[in-house]
Design an enzyme around this catalytic site. Structure first.
Site, PDB file in Angstrom:
ATOM      1  N   LYS A 137       0.766  -1.150   0.022  1.00 53.15           N
ATOM      2  CA  LYS A 137       0.175  -0.100  -0.067  1.00 53.15           C
ATOM      3  C   LYS A 137       0.982   1.288  -0.110  1.00 53.15           C
ATOM      4  O   LYS A 137       0.839   2.098  -0.730  1.00 53.15           O
ATOM      5  CB  LYS A 137      -1.012  -0.157   1.022  1.00 53.15           C
ATOM      6  CG  LYS A 137      -1.953  -1.088   1.024  1.00 53.15           C
ATOM      7  CD  LYS A 137      -2.866  -1.291   2.295  1.00 53.15           C
ATOM      8  CE  LYS A 137      -4.057  -2.565   2.191  1.00 53.15           C
ATOM      9  NZ  LYS A 137      -4.422  -2.897   3.472  1.00 53.15           N
TER      10      LYS A 137
ATOM     11  N   GLN B 209      -4.586  -1.448   9.700  1.00 52.85           N
ATOM     12  CA  GLN B 209      -4.599  -2.782   9.310  1.00 52.85           C
ATOM     13  C   GLN B 209      -5.087  -3.753  10.007  1.00 52.85           C
ATOM     14  O   GLN B 209      -4.641  -3.715  10.959  1.00 52.85           O
ATOM     15  CB  GLN B 209      -2.826  -3.120   8.703  1.00 52.85           C
ATOM     16  CG  GLN B 209      -2.881  -4.307   8.023  1.00 52.85           C
ATOM     17  CD  GLN B 209      -3.452  -4.425   6.430  1.00 52.85           C
ATOM     18  OE1 GLN B 209      -3.206  -3.835   5.872  1.00 52.85           O
ATOM     19  NE2 GLN B 209      -4.100  -5.483   6.260  1.00 52.85           N
TER      20      GLN B 209
ATOM     21  N   ASP C  58     -10.992   2.812   4.102  1.00 57.50           N
ATOM     22  CA  ASP C  58     -11.299   1.450   4.097  1.00 57.50           C
ATOM     23  C   ASP C  58     -12.645   1.606   3.824  1.00 57.50           C
ATOM     24  O   ASP C  58     -13.330   0.265   3.656  1.00 57.50           O
ATOM     25  CB  ASP C  58     -10.863   0.585   5.284  1.00 57.50           C
ATOM     26  CG  ASP C  58      -9.560  -0.576   4.920  1.00 57.50           C
ATOM     27  OD1 ASP C  58      -9.376  -0.506   3.838  1.00 57.50           O
ATOM     28  OD2 ASP C  58      -9.113  -0.727   5.863  1.00 57.50           O
TER      29      ASP C  58
END
Ligand code: NAD
Length: 299
Positions: A55, A99, A122
């Site tokens: 990422k 994460q 997200d």
């Protein structure tokens, strides 16, 4: 013999990334600062570390500023919350991603719910879940994997999905439910199948579009697929691959690729399908978040 069109997620992600790079330059020209994505990793899970590194690398390639906060496994929930609050308040940070999974002593939902919704790239914050449920895609940040699934399906079917029978296998908050909301917004007739669904093969056989998000290697067989249907395989499953040598493994999807690709009209491979699109959509979300925060209308 395979005759399905193979939907190339790597190529689609590369095209999108190229487009985002030029839009990023326009954003920088307009605002004088780069979009900034902060990724927070707690602990040393090797798979998570690889995801976080990818990422960060993609963000940098696009011209974003990339911040990576790596905290030890022993980090307390309060320490993590303090970091999130600092990132929320930092006006130069446009996207925040924590994460998952987090270590067991940290309550995931508590942390996710603290991320400022406009920075929640997200799309897991309840505000974004609600906006997606209400079909307000101009304000929601949409979860990356589901958004990628829709783009992959459209490369095979075209932009108009209306009226299609779509069957999603899996009802998770991360994939199954948001993909269902997106397909409803696209005017599909949506069925969400799950572990308690009766006669799953018969349900899947009705589908013009199948999205498999289960996490069971090659569960969906070719004879479950309606001839000509489009199949998007979200599953990532590591299985033994003795043909590659003793102790070797490989990744497979939730769909039995060989049998399904003989019947389907189009299918995503694993790897090289949904996975690369997920990261590209994260970058898309970060640029969208940055534009909204700068008061620039996303196109
Ligand atoms: P999950 O475990 O949260 O959900 C799985 C779902 O499958 C559940 O809703 C369950 O009801 C359903 N299910 C389980 N067994 C079933 C059965 N026998 N028949 C029908 N349904 C069944 O998983 P998830 O987070 O949604 O992930 C699903 C898969 O997608 C995993 O393999 C995961 O690794 C993969 N994934 C890939 C990406 C990507 O970027 N490519 C992103 C997220 C998840």
């Amino acid at each position: 013999m395979a005759h399905a069109k193979i939907i190339d997620g790597k190529a689609l992600a590369a095209d999108l990334t190229e487009q985002l790079a030029s839009e990023t330059q326009q954003y920088i020209d307009a605002t004088g600062t780069p979009p900034c994505l902060a990724v927070v990793l707690v602990g040393a899970d090797p798979a998570s570390a690889v995801y976080v590194r990818n990422k960060g690398a993609t963000a940098q390639k696009l011209g974003f500023k990339s911040i990576q906060e790596t905290l030890p496994e022993t980090t307390s929930q309060d320490e993590l919350i303090a970091l999130i609050e600092t990132l929320n308040q930092d006006r130069s940070v446009h996207g925040i991603l924590v994460q998952l999974p987090l270590p067991a002593h940290i309550e995931e939902s508590k942390v996710i719910n603290l991320i400022a919704p406009e920075k929640d790239v997200d799309g897991f914050h309840p505000i974004n879940v609600g906006l997606l449920g209400a079909g307000d895609l101009d304000r929601a940040l949409v979860p990356c994997t589901p958004a990628g699934c829709i783009r992959l399906a459209k490369t095979a079917i075209g932009d108009d999905l209306s009226g299609l029978d779509a069957v999603i296998i899996g009802r998770s908050n991360i994939v199954g439910k948001p993909v269902a909301q997106l397909l409803l917004k696209e005017n599909c007739t949506v069925t969400i199948a799950h572990s308690r669904t009766k006669d799953l093969p018969a349900v899947v056989r009705r589908a013009d579009l199948v999205i498999a998000a289960v996490g069971r290697a090659q569960m969906v067989k070719g004879d479950w697929i309606k001839p000509g249907a489009t199949v998007v395989d979200v599953g990532i499953n590591r299985v033994p691959a003795p043909e590659k040598g003793e102790g070797k493994t490989k990744l497979v999807g939730d769909v039995e690729f060989t049998s399904a690709s003989a019947i389907a009209g189009a299918i995503t491979p694993v790897p090289g399908g949904v996975g690369p699109m997920t990261i590209a959509m994260l970058m898309h979300n970060t640029l969208t978040a940055a534009r909204r925060q700068a008061g620039i209308e996303p196109r």
